[in-house]
Design a protein around this motif. Structure first.
Motif, PDB file in Angstrom:
ATOM      1  N   TYR A   1       0.802  -1.264  -0.064  1.00 27.97           N
ATOM      2  CA  TYR A   1       0.059  -0.004  -0.057  1.00 27.97           C
ATOM      3  C   TYR A   1       0.930   1.229   0.088  1.00 27.97           C
ATOM      4  O   TYR A   1       1.654   1.243   1.005  1.00 27.97           O
TER       5      TYR A   1
ATOM      6  N   CYS B   1      -6.033   6.866   9.037  1.00 24.24           N
ATOM      7  CA  CYS B   1      -7.531   7.083   8.270  1.00 24.24           C
ATOM      8  C   CYS B   1      -8.640   6.884   9.223  1.00 24.24           C
ATOM      9  O   CYS B   1      -8.560   6.086   9.919  1.00 24.24           O
TER      10      CYS B   1
ATOM     11  N   CYS C   1     -10.331   0.522   8.126  1.00 24.64           N
ATOM     12  CA  CYS C   1      -9.035   0.912   7.356  1.00 24.64           C
ATOM     13  C   CYS C   1      -7.958   1.214   8.407  1.00 24.64           C
ATOM     14  O   CYS C   1      -8.468   2.096   9.484  1.00 24.64           O
TER      15      CYS C   1
ATOM     16  N   ALA D   1      -4.738   2.532   7.647  1.00 22.83           N
ATOM     17  CA  ALA D   1      -3.636   3.122   6.893  1.00 22.83           C
ATOM     18  C   ALA D   1      -3.170   4.210   7.644  1.00 22.83           C
ATOM     19  O   ALA D   1      -3.798   5.249   8.173  1.00 22.83           O
TER      20      ALA D   1
ATOM     21  N   CYS E   1      -7.012   8.098   4.166  1.00 21.71           N
ATOM     22  CA  CYS E   1      -5.769   7.660   3.460  1.00 21.71           C
ATOM     23  C   CYS E   1      -5.921   7.963   2.002  1.00 21.71           C
ATOM     24  O   CYS E   1      -5.142   8.340   1.370  1.00 21.71           O
TER      25      CYS E   1
ATOM     26  N   CYS F   1     -11.658   5.097   0.686  1.00 24.53           N
ATOM     27  CA  CYS F   1     -12.153   5.608   2.371  1.00 24.53           C
ATOM     28  C   CYS F   1     -13.097   6.543   2.151  1.00 24.53           C
ATOM     29  O   CYS F   1     -14.052   6.677   2.802  1.00 24.53           O
TER      30      CYS F   1
HETATM   31 ZN    ZN Z   1      -8.260   4.323   4.587  1.00 23.97          ZN
END
Ligand code: ZN
Length: 216
Positions: free
Chosen positions: A21, A172, A177, A179, A193, A198
């Motif tokens: 990612y 995030c 999520c 991230a 993110c 999202c």
């Molecule tokens: Zn996210």
């Protein structure tokens, strides 16, 4: 751009490469995001030393051909370095979470990141140039996996140790999520993110909730 992890995943993965990612916005956060779904399954995407080697090469922290063996074959990244890399990653994340929560950073984690700084930064190199003149220059930044980890640690230390930067570390806002990302927006109010994934999902949910409300 985001690749969601399928619900049915055989864990541990054979290789994490398909699930890397890259939206963290800086190396230290992309690195932290290699442990995915921290909110539920903790999916390890740096599964093997080859994974770590490839991840570093994709980020240009390690050249394709690093330090070839004198015997002619290529040197491989070891299990030991993979182990140390994950340890560094989790120390960075511990600090990231503390920074986001506005809490004091863990002393042991700070020390661990600091230990890696020995491998970071410029290193002088004395060599003969092509025309035969002696030259004091600088060694290439990426010439070993530990050097690459040192560069990541330096990015983390810069971010966490500079108040204006530490204040821009985000997790995030989506429930599904985990991230981590660096908020470069002018106002510093980014919540997701990615707006494509999202952020959009949140907008759709809010829109549906408003429609339901209006239908009543
Ligand atoms: Zn996210």
């Amino acid at each position: 751009m985001d690749i969601d992890l399928p619900d049915e995943l055989v864990l541990p993965l054979a290789t994490g490469a398909p699930y890397w990612y890259w939206l963290g916005g800086r190396p230290a956060l992309d690195f932290v995001n290699t442990l995915r779904e921290r909110w539920r399954r903790n999916v390890e995407t740096l599964v093997t030393p080859a994974d770590l080697e490839q991840w570093m090469q994709r980020t240009d922290l390690l050249p394709e051909e690093w330090r070839p063996n004198r015997g002619g074959g290529r040197r491989r990244l070891t299990d030991q370095v993979l182990c140390e890399a994950r340890e560094l990653r989790e120390a960075i994340d511990l600090c990231v979470r503390a920074a986001v929560a506005g809490e004091a950073l863990d002393r042991a984690a700070v020390t661990l990141i600091d230990d890696w700084l020995i491998h970071a930064g410029a290193r002088p190199q004395f060599a003969l140039a092509a025309d035969g003149h002696a030259q004091l220059g600088e060694r290439a930044a990426a010439d070993s996996p530990r050097r690459a980890l040192g560069t990541i640690a330096l990015d983390a230390a810069t971010m966490l140790g500079t108040p204006a930067q530490a204040g821009r570390i985000r997790i995030c806002a989506a429930d599904d999520c985990s991230a981590r990302f660096y908020d470069r927006s002018p106002a510093g109010r980014r919540r997701w993110c990615s707006m494509q994934t999202c952020g959009n999902a949140a907008k759709v949910r809010a829109h549906r909730a408003r429609q339901k409300e209006a239908a009543r």
